[in-house]
Every structure is written in C-alpha cells, then in structure tokens.
Design a protein around this motif. Structure first.
Motif, PDB file in Angstrom:
ATOM      1  N   VAL A  40       0.869  -1.170   0.000  1.00  0.00           N
ATOM      2  CA  VAL A  40       0.000   0.000   0.000  1.00  0.00           C
ATOM      3  C   VAL A  40       0.910   1.225   0.000  1.00  0.00           C
ATOM      4  CG1 VAL A  40      -1.781   1.275   1.236  1.00  0.00           C
ATOM      5  CG2 VAL A  40      -1.851  -1.222   1.206  1.00  0.00           C
ATOM      6  N   ALA A  41       0.831   2.010  -1.078  1.00  0.00           N
ATOM      7  CA  ALA A  41       1.692   3.181  -1.232  1.00  0.00           C
ATOM      8  C   ALA A  41       1.068   4.429  -0.612  1.00  0.00           C
ATOM      9  CB  ALA A  41       1.994   3.418  -2.713  1.00  0.00           C
ATOM     10  N   GLU A  42      -0.255   4.523  -0.680  1.00  0.00           N
ATOM     11  CA  GLU A  42      -0.973   5.671  -0.126  1.00  0.00           C
ATOM     12  C   GLU A  42      -2.351   5.203   0.315  1.00  0.00           C
ATOM     13  OE1 GLU A  42      -1.374   8.967  -2.871  1.00  0.00           O
ATOM     14  OE2 GLU A  42       0.513   8.433  -3.834  1.00  0.00           O
ATOM     15  N   GLU A  43      -2.850   5.794   1.373  1.00  0.00           N
ATOM     16  CA  GLU A  43      -4.245   5.551   1.731  1.00  0.00           C
ATOM     17  C   GLU A  43      -4.762   6.652   2.634  1.00  0.00           C
ATOM     18  OE1 GLU A  43      -5.414   2.019   3.909  1.00  0.00           O
ATOM     19  OE2 GLU A  43      -3.435   1.886   4.799  1.00  0.00           O
ATOM     20  N   GLU A  44      -6.028   6.972   2.434  1.00  0.00           N
ATOM     21  CA  GLU A  44      -6.729   7.969   3.235  1.00  0.00           C
ATOM     22  C   GLU A  44      -8.135   7.458   3.487  1.00  0.00           C
ATOM     23  OE1 GLU A  44      -6.725  11.872   1.492  1.00  0.00           O
ATOM     24  OE2 GLU A  44      -4.628  11.730   0.915  1.00  0.00           O
ATOM     25  N   GLY A  45      -8.688   7.798   4.620  1.00  0.00           N
ATOM     26  CA  GLY A  45     -10.055   7.397   4.939  1.00  0.00           C
ATOM     27  C   GLY A  45     -10.123   6.023   5.582  1.00  0.00           C
ATOM     28  N   THR A  46     -11.325   5.659   5.937  1.00  0.00           N
ATOM     29  CA  THR A  46     -11.588   4.398   6.616  1.00  0.00           C
ATOM     30  C   THR A  46     -11.819   3.283   5.596  1.00  0.00           C
ATOM     31  OG1 THR A  46     -12.632   5.620   8.408  1.00  0.00           O
ATOM     32  CG2 THR A  46     -13.108   3.264   8.289  1.00  0.00           C
ATOM     33  N   PRO A  47     -11.139   2.148   5.741  1.00  0.00           N
ATOM     34  CA  PRO A  47     -11.363   1.029   4.829  1.00  0.00           C
ATOM     35  C   PRO A  47     -12.831   0.591   4.820  1.00  0.00           C
ATOM     36  CG  PRO A  47      -9.422   0.630   6.178  1.00  0.00           C
ATOM     37  CD  PRO A  47     -10.110   1.848   6.746  1.00  0.00           C
ATOM     38  N   VAL A  48     -13.282   0.108   3.667  1.00  0.00           N
ATOM     39  CA  VAL A  48     -14.641  -0.418   3.544  1.00  0.00           C
ATOM     40  C   VAL A  48     -14.590  -1.936   3.707  1.00  0.00           C
ATOM     41  CG1 VAL A  48     -15.441   1.491   2.089  1.00  0.00           C
ATOM     42  CG2 VAL A  48     -14.498  -0.557   1.022  1.00  0.00           C
ATOM     43  N   ALA A  49     -15.730  -2.535   4.030  1.00  0.00           N
ATOM     44  CA  ALA A  49     -15.792  -3.975   4.321  1.00  0.00           C
ATOM     45  C   ALA A  49     -15.241  -4.830   3.185  1.00  0.00           C
ATOM     46  CB  ALA A  49     -17.228  -4.374   4.637  1.00  0.00           C
ATOM     47  N   ALA A  50     -15.480  -4.426   1.942  1.00  0.00           N
ATOM     48  CA  ALA A  50     -15.038  -5.227   0.793  1.00  0.00           C
ATOM     49  C   ALA A  50     -13.518  -5.336   0.706  1.00  0.00           C
ATOM     50  CB  ALA A  50     -15.592  -4.635  -0.496  1.00  0.00           C
ATOM     51  N   GLU A  51     -12.798  -4.477   1.412  1.00  0.00           N
ATOM     52  CA  GLU A  51     -11.334  -4.531   1.380  1.00  0.00           C
ATOM     53  C   GLU A  51     -10.773  -5.753   2.085  1.00  0.00           C
ATOM     54  OE1 GLU A  51      -9.087  -0.823   1.972  1.00  0.00           O
ATOM     55  OE2 GLU A  51     -10.981   0.238   1.671  1.00  0.00           O
ATOM     56  N   SER A  52     -11.611  -6.500   2.786  1.00  0.00           N
ATOM     57  CA  SER A  52     -11.142  -7.731   3.416  1.00  0.00           C
ATOM     58  C   SER A  52     -10.582  -8.702   2.385  1.00  0.00           C
ATOM     59  CB  SER A  52     -12.273  -8.392   4.205  1.00  0.00           C
ATOM     60  OG  SER A  52     -13.320  -8.805   3.336  1.00  0.00           O
ATOM     61  N   VAL A  53     -10.988  -8.539   1.146  1.00  0.00           N
ATOM     62  CA  VAL A  53     -10.497  -9.408   0.072  1.00  0.00           C
ATOM     63  C   VAL A  53      -8.975  -9.316  -0.080  1.00  0.00           C
ATOM     64  CG1 VAL A  53     -10.746  -7.762  -1.845  1.00  0.00           C
ATOM     65  CG2 VAL A  53     -10.953 -10.198  -2.287  1.00  0.00           C
ATOM     66  N   PHE A  54      -8.382  -8.182   0.296  1.00  0.00           N
ATOM     67  CA  PHE A  54      -6.936  -8.030   0.156  1.00  0.00           C
ATOM     68  C   PHE A  54      -6.162  -8.924   1.114  1.00  0.00           C
ATOM     69  CE2 PHE A  54      -8.532  -3.677  -1.137  1.00  0.00           C
ATOM     70  CZ  PHE A  54      -8.569  -4.006  -2.482  1.00  0.00           C
ATOM     71  N   GLU A  55      -6.830  -9.387   2.167  1.00  0.00           N
ATOM     72  CA  GLU A  55      -6.221 -10.341   3.096  1.00  0.00           C
ATOM     73  C   GLU A  55      -6.522 -11.779   2.666  1.00  0.00           C
ATOM     74  OE1 GLU A  55      -4.205  -9.239   5.467  1.00  0.00           O
ATOM     75  OE2 GLU A  55      -4.671  -7.204   4.808  1.00  0.00           O
ATOM     76  N   GLU A  56      -7.546 -11.949   1.834  1.00  0.00           N
ATOM     77  CA  GLU A  56      -7.993 -13.286   1.433  1.00  0.00           C
ATOM     78  C   GLU A  56      -7.289 -13.805   0.182  1.00  0.00           C
ATOM     79  OE1 GLU A  56     -12.241 -12.946   0.948  1.00  0.00           O
ATOM     80  OE2 GLU A  56     -12.430 -11.905   2.867  1.00  0.00           O
ATOM     81  N   LEU A  57      -6.977 -12.909  -0.754  1.00  0.00           N
ATOM     82  CA  LEU A  57      -6.361 -13.319  -2.018  1.00  0.00           C
ATOM     83  C   LEU A  57      -4.944 -12.782  -2.117  1.00  0.00           C
ATOM     84  CD1 LEU A  57      -9.356 -12.712  -4.477  1.00  0.00           C
ATOM     85  CD2 LEU A  57      -8.627 -14.864  -3.441  1.00  0.00           C
ATOM     86  N   GLU A  58      -4.024 -13.634  -2.529  1.00  0.00           N
ATOM     87  CA  GLU A  58      -2.619 -13.253  -2.589  1.00  0.00           C
ATOM     88  C   GLU A  58      -2.296 -12.382  -3.804  1.00  0.00           C
ATOM     89  OE1 GLU A  58       1.563 -15.614  -2.943  1.00  0.00           O
ATOM     90  OE2 GLU A  58       0.079 -16.413  -1.551  1.00  0.00           O
ATOM     91  N   ASP A  59      -2.881 -12.690  -4.957  1.00  0.00           N
ATOM     92  CA  ASP A  59      -2.573 -11.949  -6.182  1.00  0.00           C
ATOM     93  C   ASP A  59      -3.277 -10.589  -6.163  1.00  0.00           C
ATOM     94  OD1 ASP A  59      -3.541 -11.322  -9.222  1.00  0.00           O
ATOM     95  OD2 ASP A  59      -1.519 -12.183  -9.155  1.00  0.00           O
ATOM     96  N   PRO A  60      -2.538  -9.479  -6.260  1.00  0.00           N
ATOM     97  CA  PRO A  60      -3.163  -8.160  -6.173  1.00  0.00           C
ATOM     98  C   PRO A  60      -4.178  -7.886  -7.278  1.00  0.00           C
ATOM     99  CG  PRO A  60      -0.758  -7.958  -6.251  1.00  0.00           C
ATOM    100  CD  PRO A  60      -1.102  -9.398  -6.388  1.00  0.00           C
ATOM    101  N   GLU A  61      -3.920  -8.360  -8.479  1.00  0.00           N
ATOM    102  CA  GLU A  61      -4.873  -8.119  -9.569  1.00  0.00           C
ATOM    103  C   GLU A  61      -6.178  -8.864  -9.315  1.00  0.00           C
ATOM    104  OE1 GLU A  61      -5.179  -9.067 -14.287  1.00  0.00           O
ATOM    105  OE2 GLU A  61      -3.354  -8.080 -13.587  1.00  0.00           O
ATOM    106  N   ASP A  62      -6.089 -10.127  -8.949  1.00  0.00           N
ATOM    107  CA  ASP A  62      -7.289 -10.896  -8.631  1.00  0.00           C
ATOM    108  C   ASP A  62      -8.049 -10.268  -7.470  1.00  0.00           C
ATOM    109  OD1 ASP A  62      -6.593 -12.709 -10.608  1.00  0.00           O
ATOM    110  OD2 ASP A  62      -5.852 -14.236  -9.212  1.00  0.00           O
ATOM    111  N   ALA A  63      -7.313  -9.815  -6.455  1.00  0.00           N
ATOM    112  CA  ALA A  63      -7.948  -9.213  -5.280  1.00  0.00           C
ATOM    113  C   ALA A  63      -8.694  -7.933  -5.645  1.00  0.00           C
ATOM    114  CB  ALA A  63      -6.904  -8.936  -4.205  1.00  0.00           C
TER     115      ALA A  63
END
Length: 95
Positions: free
Chosen positions: A46-69
């Motif tokens: 993660v290079a930059e982030e602002e604001g509160t994560p949304v629920a759908a962002e949990s996918v970034f912990e579930e899938l290893e490949d960034p494009e698929d995620a």
C-alpha cells in the motif's frame, strides 16, 4: 494509470472507482461521498491511503494476487459475481 481527477463527470456520493493498471502493477481505489476513501497499491504494498477502509477490502487479506484481489473487490462493491463481471457490457467513460 488513470488519474481519477480527470474523470469526465463528478461521481455521486458512494461511488467507488477502481483503477487497475496491469502494465505498472498499480491498483487504485477511490470512493466518493460522506466517507471518502483512497487507496493506492503499488509494487506489492500500500503506497498511499486515506479514509476508513470499507468492508469489501477484506479481500486483500484473502487473495494473494493483487490483480485478482482488486477485481474481486470491484465485484463485491458492485454486488456482482465474477461470472457477472465477464458478461457486463462495457462503455468508455469518454471518447
């Protein structure tokens, strides 16, 4: 990479824009409205982030490949399945 500031319209509140760039492996999420969110993923972090994560962002912990995620993130935010995604009709934002 598409810079969201160059969109040919002003997104309505709650609109999520997901930008994927396979060439540079840069993935950007921009959510507009009362709870704005911005997240840029580049070079496998993660290079930059602002604001509160949304629920759908949990996918970034579930899938290893960034494009698929990020594609799955788009599907979750849109409320569709991956099969639905491949059957969508696509229209350019600007000519």
């Amino acid at each position: 990479m598409l810079m969201v500031e160059t969109l040919p319209f002003v997104p309505s509140p709650g609109t999520a824009v997901v930008t994927l760039s396979g060439v540079a492996d840069v993935y950007m999420i921009q959510i507009y409205g009362d709870s704005p969110r911005s997240r840029v993923f580049s070079e496998y972090e993660v290079a930059e982030e602002e604001g509160t994560p949304v629920a759908a962002e949990s996918v970034f912990e579930e899938l290893e490949d960034p494009e698929d995620a990020h594609i799955e993130f788009f599907c979750r935010v849109a409320g569709i399945t991956m099969n639905d995604l491949w059957n969508l009709e696509w229209t350019p934002l600007a000519p």
